[in-house]
Design a protein around this motif. Structure first.
Motif, mmCIF file in Angstrom:
data_model
loop_
_atom_site.group_PDB
_atom_site.id
_atom_site.type_symbol
_atom_site.label_atom_id
_atom_site.label_comp_id
_atom_site.label_asym_id
_atom_site.label_seq_id
_atom_site.Cartn_x
_atom_site.Cartn_y
_atom_site.Cartn_z
ATOM 1 N N LEU A 60 0.820 -1.197 0.000
ATOM 2 C CA LEU A 60 0.000 0.000 0.000
ATOM 3 C C LEU A 60 0.861 1.258 0.000
ATOM 4 N N ARG A 61 1.979 1.191 0.704
ATOM 5 C CA ARG A 61 2.852 2.354 0.837
ATOM 6 C C ARG A 61 3.658 2.619 -0.430
ATOM 7 N N THR A 62 4.170 1.567 -1.051
ATOM 8 C CA THR A 62 5.084 1.715 -2.187
ATOM 9 C C THR A 62 4.433 1.469 -3.532
ATOM 10 N N GLN A 63 3.189 0.961 -3.526
ATOM 11 C CA GLN A 63 2.515 0.559 -4.761
ATOM 12 C C GLN A 63 3.290 -0.541 -5.472
ATOM 13 N N ARG A 64 3.946 -1.404 -4.695
ATOM 14 C CA ARG A 64 4.648 -2.558 -5.252
ATOM 15 C C ARG A 64 4.107 -3.830 -4.613
ATOM 16 N N SER A 65 4.123 -4.901 -5.389
ATOM 17 C CA SER A 65 3.580 -6.171 -4.902
ATOM 18 C C SER A 65 4.628 -7.060 -4.245
ATOM 19 N N GLY A 66 5.913 -6.795 -4.538
ATOM 20 C CA GLY A 66 6.964 -7.669 -4.021
ATOM 21 C C GLY A 66 7.105 -8.952 -4.815
ATOM 22 N N MET A 67 6.509 -8.996 -6.021
ATOM 23 C CA MET A 67 6.597 -10.174 -6.880
ATOM 24 C C MET A 67 7.369 -9.839 -8.157
ATOM 25 N N LEU A 68 8.247 -10.749 -8.569
ATOM 26 C CA LEU A 68 8.945 -10.632 -9.842
ATOM 27 C C LEU A 68 8.436 -11.724 -10.773
ATOM 28 N N GLY A 69 8.102 -11.362 -11.993
ATOM 29 C CA GLY A 69 7.728 -12.357 -12.985
ATOM 30 C C GLY A 69 8.984 -12.994 -13.567
ATOM 31 N N PHE A 70 8.941 -14.291 -13.795
ATOM 32 C CA PHE A 70 10.101 -15.002 -14.358
ATOM 33 C C PHE A 70 9.597 -15.928 -15.461
ATOM 34 N N ILE A 71 9.931 -15.593 -16.713
ATOM 35 C CA ILE A 71 9.580 -16.472 -17.832
ATOM 36 C C ILE A 71 10.803 -17.309 -18.181
ATOM 37 N N SER A 72 10.637 -18.611 -18.135
ATOM 38 C CA SER A 72 11.719 -19.567 -18.370
ATOM 39 C C SER A 72 11.478 -20.283 -19.691
ATOM 40 N N GLU A 73 12.355 -20.062 -20.668
ATOM 41 C CA GLU A 73 12.272 -20.834 -21.905
ATOM 42 C C GLU A 73 12.996 -22.157 -21.693
ATOM 43 N N GLU A 74 12.297 -23.114 -21.116
ATOM 44 C CA GLU A 74 12.767 -24.490 -20.933
ATOM 45 C C GLU A 74 13.822 -24.663 -19.841
ATOM 46 N N ILE A 75 14.365 -23.588 -19.266
ATOM 47 C CA ILE A 75 15.435 -23.780 -18.291
ATOM 48 C C ILE A 75 14.934 -24.419 -17.003
ATOM 49 N N ALA A 76 13.632 -24.284 -16.731
ATOM 50 C CA ALA A 76 13.081 -24.901 -15.526
ATOM 51 C C ALA A 76 13.143 -26.420 -15.595
ATOM 52 N N THR A 77 13.237 -26.955 -16.821
ATOM 53 C CA THR A 77 13.312 -28.409 -16.996
ATOM 54 C C THR A 77 14.687 -28.863 -17.462
ATOM 55 N N THR A 78 15.674 -27.975 -17.376
ATOM 56 C CA THR A 78 17.043 -28.301 -17.782
ATOM 57 C C THR A 78 17.945 -28.197 -16.562
ATOM 58 N N PRO A 79 18.494 -29.310 -16.067
ATOM 59 C CA PRO A 79 19.201 -29.301 -14.775
ATOM 60 C C PRO A 79 20.291 -28.244 -14.643
ATOM 61 N N HIS A 80 21.206 -28.147 -15.625
ATOM 62 C CA HIS A 80 22.326 -27.219 -15.452
ATOM 63 C C HIS A 80 21.885 -25.775 -15.609
ATOM 64 N N ALA A 81 21.023 -25.492 -16.592
ATOM 65 C CA ALA A 81 20.559 -24.117 -16.799
ATOM 66 C C ALA A 81 19.588 -23.689 -15.708
ATOM 67 N N GLY A 82 18.979 -24.650 -15.027
ATOM 68 C CA GLY A 82 18.045 -24.328 -13.962
ATOM 69 C C GLY A 82 18.654 -23.541 -12.822
ATOM 70 N N ARG A 83 19.980 -23.502 -12.769
ATOM 71 C CA ARG A 83 20.632 -22.711 -11.728
ATOM 72 C C ARG A 83 20.391 -21.215 -11.929
ATOM 73 N N ILE A 84 19.953 -20.824 -13.122
ATOM 74 C CA ILE A 84 19.553 -19.433 -13.332
ATOM 75 C C ILE A 84 18.403 -19.090 -12.394
ATOM 76 N N ILE A 85 17.430 -19.992 -12.308
ATOM 77 C CA ILE A 85 16.285 -19.765 -11.429
ATOM 78 C C ILE A 85 16.727 -19.707 -9.981
ATOM 79 N N LEU A 86 17.625 -20.613 -9.595
ATOM 80 C CA LEU A 86 18.101 -20.635 -8.212
ATOM 81 C C LEU A 86 18.789 -19.326 -7.855
ATOM 82 N N GLY A 87 19.649 -18.825 -8.740
ATOM 83 C CA GLY A 87 20.333 -17.563 -8.479
ATOM 84 C C GLY A 87 19.368 -16.408 -8.345
ATOM 85 N N ALA A 88 18.350 -16.381 -9.224
ATOM 86 C CA ALA A 88 17.353 -15.309 -9.161
ATOM 87 C C ALA A 88 16.494 -15.434 -7.913
ATOM 88 N N GLU A 89 16.089 -16.663 -7.593
ATOM 89 C CA GLU A 89 15.198 -16.873 -6.454
ATOM 90 C C GLU A 89 15.873 -16.517 -5.140
#
Length: 347
Positions: A60-89
């Motif tokens: 309410l104060r900042t007009q921000r939700s505290g959520m980041l959208g993350f679109i993954s082109e297949e990296i969520a199902t690729t073990p080595h590239a999935g570390r991108i998600i881990l680093g961001a998360e």
């Protein structure tokens, strides 16, 4: 299901207590005479309903939700590239944000990408990270215009969106130099056939490193195939059945290196005694489990995800200007990982 935000009255109703009691419990009012049993009941109700007064007040104060959208082109199902998600998360969580992830295909249509972005924006994300499974250039839908956004492992064809990419040329240089430093002068390369930045950058770095070391670049010692194990195998057979075969091979990726190991074995060549091999990507399930373990170059997946989340949040909070950063991609190091597949040439 209602999209109405959970409020203090909802918590009170679920716990069977008054709004005042909920307020005293969640604000930890010391003088309130509330039993530990009731306190636990209120806290459990708030947790079950997902009620977070601190996050609600901040939004309410900042007009921000505290959520980041993350679109993954297949990296969520690729073990080595999935570390991108881990680093961001992990970075986002440390900064008080959370990820809303959509996994899509690298072959998704423009309409599909636009729909994915629209879904995230409908969820009121503060910004968007768009990550691809391999380094490539792409144009994103126009509904991302005006939204804080960063591309991960990819570049915007219009140079209007900030991006972070691996140092393809630097990694290839390190790979070839480790072969030259070991004493190899006749070095082959097995490259990819796809028209992507990594194909061109790694080949150019290979040529430049050979020439800068005072060695002769032989075009016939460069073979290209589909960047999977069979492609590496076929290309390696062509190189290794030459009368003047190379004593070392730099492979476009670890999967092609695996194919090279198979070709060498069939020809009775031992690695690294008869042939040194260096890969790229550091896909640990492959590189660590080949025998001997593969010397390779590591793609900074975790680091790219972390960098992207950090800088996106800074932009959301007004601490940096993504428009200025969009003019040139940020390039992160690809370090060499030394294992056991490189030795001095036997001849």
């Amino acid at each position: 299901m209602s999209n109405k935000p959970i409020g203090i009255k909802d918590v009170a109703g679920a716990a069977g207590v008054s709004v005042t009691t909920v307020s005293h419990v969640l604000n930890d009012v010391s003088y309130a005479r509330i039993s530990s049993k009731t306190r636990d009941k209120v806290k459990h109700a708030a947790e079950a309903l997902g009620y977070d007064p601190n996050r609600l007040a901040q939004a309410l104060r900042t007009q921000r939700s505290g959520m980041l959208g993350f679109i993954s082109e297949e990296i969520a199902t690729t073990p080595h590239a999935g570390r991108i998600i881990l680093g961001a998360e992990e970075t986002a969580r440390r900064r008080g944000y959370h990820l809303m992830i959509i996994n899509t295909s690298s072959k998704a249509t423009d309409e599909s990408r636009k729909a994915d972005i629209a879904a995230l924006l409908k969820g009121q994300v503060d910004g968007v990270l768009y990550a691809t499974m391999y380094h490539r250039r792409l144009a994103l839908p126009d509904n991302l215009n005006g939204v804080p956004a960063i591309l991960v492992d990819s570049e915007d064809t219009n140079q209007s969106i900030s991006s972070v990419i691996p140092d393809e040329a630097g990694g290839a240089t390190a790979a070839v130099m480790t072969l030259i430093d070991a004493g190899h002068q006749r070095i082959g390369m097995i490259n990819n056939t796809d028209d992507v930045p990594a194909t061109h950058s790694r080949l150019q770095a290979f040529k430049d490193t050979i020439s800068d070391a005072g060695l002769t670049f032989h075009t016939d010692l460069v073979e290209a195939e589909h960047s999977e194990v069979p492609g590496g195998y076929e290309a390696a057979l062509r190189l290794l059945t030459r009368k003047d075969r190379p004593t070392a091979i730099f492979c476009y990726n670890d999967r092609m290196a695996m194919g090279t190991y198979r070709a060498a074995s069939e020809l009775g060549l031992n690695i690294p005694e008869d042939l040194s091999v260096v890969g790229f990507d550091n896909q640990e399930l492959i590189a660590e489990n080949l025998y001997p373990a593969l010397t390779t170059v590591s793609l900074p997946h975790y680091e790219m995800g972390a960098w992207a989340a950090e800088n996106l949040i800074d932009a959301i909070e007004g601490k940096t200007d993504l428009a200025l950063m969009a003019l040139h991609p940020t390039i992160l190091d690809c370090p060499l990982v030394r294992r056991d597949s490189v030795a001095a040439p036997a001849r």
